[in-house]
Write a protein that holds these residues in place. Structure first.
Motif, PDB file in Angstrom:
ATOM      1  N   ARG A  48       0.828  -1.209   0.000  1.00 29.15           N
ATOM      2  CA  ARG A  48       0.000   0.000   0.000  1.00 29.15           C
ATOM      3  C   ARG A  48       0.862   1.258   0.000  1.00 29.15           C
ATOM      4  NH1 ARG A  48      -0.823   2.027   5.252  1.00 29.15           N
ATOM      5  NH2 ARG A  48       0.101   0.688   6.835  1.00 29.15           N
ATOM      6  N   TYR A  74     -12.413   0.653 -12.306  1.00 24.97           N
ATOM      7  CA  TYR A  74     -11.994   0.283 -10.954  1.00 24.97           C
ATOM      8  C   TYR A  74     -13.000   0.864  -9.962  1.00 24.97           C
ATOM      9  CZ  TYR A  74     -10.066   4.982 -11.339  1.00 24.97           C
ATOM     10  OH  TYR A  74      -9.922   6.332 -11.556  1.00 24.97           O
ATOM     11  N   PRO A  75     -13.038   0.340  -8.731  1.00 29.79           N
ATOM     12  CA  PRO A  75     -14.058   0.773  -7.763  1.00 29.79           C
ATOM     13  C   PRO A  75     -13.801   2.176  -7.211  1.00 29.79           C
ATOM     14  CG  PRO A  75     -12.584  -0.827  -6.756  1.00 29.79           C
ATOM     15  CD  PRO A  75     -12.192  -0.742  -8.205  1.00 29.79           C
ATOM     16  N   TYR A  77     -13.630   3.176  -4.230  1.00 28.70           N
ATOM     17  CA  TYR A  77     -12.783   3.215  -3.034  1.00 28.70           C
ATOM     18  C   TYR A  77     -11.295   2.999  -3.352  1.00 28.70           C
ATOM     19  CZ  TYR A  77     -13.448  -1.863  -3.329  1.00 28.70           C
ATOM     20  OH  TYR A  77     -13.506  -3.156  -3.770  1.00 28.70           O
ATOM     21  N   TYR A  78     -10.951   2.809  -4.625  1.00 29.12           N
ATOM     22  CA  TYR A  78      -9.546   2.697  -5.037  1.00 29.12           C
ATOM     23  C   TYR A  78      -8.993   4.115  -5.181  1.00 29.12           C
ATOM     24  CZ  TYR A  78      -5.441   1.547  -7.851  1.00 29.12           C
ATOM     25  OH  TYR A  78      -4.160   1.422  -8.336  1.00 29.12           O
ATOM     26  N   ARG A 108     -13.997   6.743 -13.258  1.00 28.94           N
ATOM     27  CA  ARG A 108     -13.118   5.692 -12.735  1.00 28.94           C
ATOM     28  C   ARG A 108     -12.786   4.650 -13.807  1.00 28.94           C
ATOM     29  NH1 ARG A 108     -17.216   6.110  -9.500  1.00 28.94           N
ATOM     30  NH2 ARG A 108     -17.859   3.963  -9.759  1.00 28.94           N
ATOM     31  N   ASN A 133       0.085   2.699  -5.568  1.00 32.51           N
ATOM     32  CA  ASN A 133      -0.928   1.848  -4.944  1.00 32.51           C
ATOM     33  C   ASN A 133      -1.781   2.670  -3.976  1.00 32.51           C
ATOM     34  OD1 ASN A 133      -0.290  -0.569  -6.203  1.00 32.51           O
ATOM     35  ND2 ASN A 133       1.280  -1.073  -4.706  1.00 32.51           N
ATOM     36  N   PRO A 134      -2.999   2.202  -3.700  1.00 34.68           N
ATOM     37  CA  PRO A 134      -3.862   2.923  -2.759  1.00 34.68           C
ATOM     38  C   PRO A 134      -3.249   3.002  -1.360  1.00 34.68           C
ATOM     39  CG  PRO A 134      -4.945   0.950  -3.604  1.00 34.68           C
ATOM     40  CD  PRO A 134      -3.614   1.024  -4.240  1.00 34.68           C
ATOM     41  N   THR A 139      -8.860  -5.474  -1.274  1.00 36.38           N
ATOM     42  CA  THR A 139      -9.118  -6.148  -2.535  1.00 36.38           C
ATOM     43  C   THR A 139      -9.861  -5.194  -3.455  1.00 36.38           C
ATOM     44  OG1 THR A 139      -9.238  -8.261  -1.391  1.00 36.38           O
ATOM     45  CG2 THR A 139     -10.182  -8.175  -3.594  1.00 36.38           C
ATOM     46  N   TYR A 140      -9.381  -5.073  -4.675  1.00 37.70           N
ATOM     47  CA  TYR A 140      -9.938  -4.136  -5.636  1.00 37.70           C
ATOM     48  C   TYR A 140     -10.286  -4.892  -6.922  1.00 37.70           C
ATOM     49  CZ  TYR A 140      -7.874  -0.861  -2.384  1.00 37.70           C
ATOM     50  OH  TYR A 140      -7.544  -0.177  -1.236  1.00 37.70           O
ATOM     51  N   TYR A 141     -11.506  -4.721  -7.391  1.00 36.26           N
ATOM     52  CA  TYR A 141     -11.979  -5.397  -8.592  1.00 36.26           C
ATOM     53  C   TYR A 141     -11.806  -4.456  -9.789  1.00 36.26           C
ATOM     54  CZ  TYR A 141     -14.162  -9.031  -5.756  1.00 36.26           C
ATOM     55  OH  TYR A 141     -14.394 -10.078  -4.900  1.00 36.26           O
ATOM     56  N   SER A 164      -5.138  -7.639  -5.115  1.00 42.88           N
ATOM     57  CA  SER A 164      -4.949  -7.528  -3.660  1.00 42.88           C
ATOM     58  C   SER A 164      -3.758  -6.627  -3.373  1.00 42.88           C
ATOM     59  CB  SER A 164      -4.691  -8.901  -3.054  1.00 42.88           C
ATOM     60  OG  SER A 164      -5.831  -9.699  -3.161  1.00 42.88           O
TER      61      SER A 164
END
Length: 166
Positions: A48, A74-75, A77-78, A108, A133-134, A139-141, A164
């Motif tokens: 991270r 991407y989501p 929350y990323y 996004r 990276n966040p 876990t990011y979809y 991940s």
């Protein structure tokens, strides 16, 4: 003898999680059906708030039609950051010329426009270098779509990378 066995178990226990963080590994409960899960590799460990290189893979059987544009969503929350100047597309081991990479932050999505289309049936690797990276592990979809060349390119679903970050 028991000391050697205990040491071996400890070493195996520490190394397995570290290796599993670099690639897609085995996902049991994800909500994404197994045939739709795409493989990936994180060159620098997926830590991270660190720089990394994402290698997002699309197998040849998912490349049913030629591709002129890739879209990676991407989501919300990323909170990682992409470097649009450090994107490469590799098909069957050969680098493919890119016209433009657009990072549409409000929607996004990362859009990759190719100079020439990739033929159907070729395996592809989307290489995103210099990614930040966040800040939070998790876990990011990442959902992959591709548009064929033509007048009205309609993006079709390729699959999902379940990334991940530790």
């Amino acid at each position: 003898m028991s000391a050697i066995a205990a040491t071996g178990c400890l070493l195996a226990g520490f190394s397995a999680p570290i290796l599993a963080q670099n690639n897609s590994g085995l996902t049991i409960f994800s909500g994404v059906e197994r045939p739709n899960q795409l493989g990936y590799y994180l060159d620098f460990g997926g830590n991270r708030d660190q720089r990394d290189r994402y290698r997002l893979r699309v197998p040849s059987d998912k490349m049913e039609l030629g591709v002129k544009t890739f879209a990676i969503s991407y989501p919300d929350y990323y909170d990682g950051k992409f470097d649009v100047d450090s994107v490469e597309v590799v098909a069957e081991g050969q680098s493919i010329p890119i016209d433009e990479v657009v990072w549409n932050k409000p929607d996004r999505v990362l859009l990759i426009y190719l100079a020439d289309p990739i033929e159907a049936g070729k395996s592809v690797e989307l290489v995103l270098s210099n990614v930040r990276n966040p800040r939070w592990g998790g876990t990011y979809y990442f959902e992959g779509r591709a548009a064929a060349p033509g007048d009205v390119p309609l993006p079709r679903y390729l699959g999902t990378w379940i990334v991940s970050i530790q």
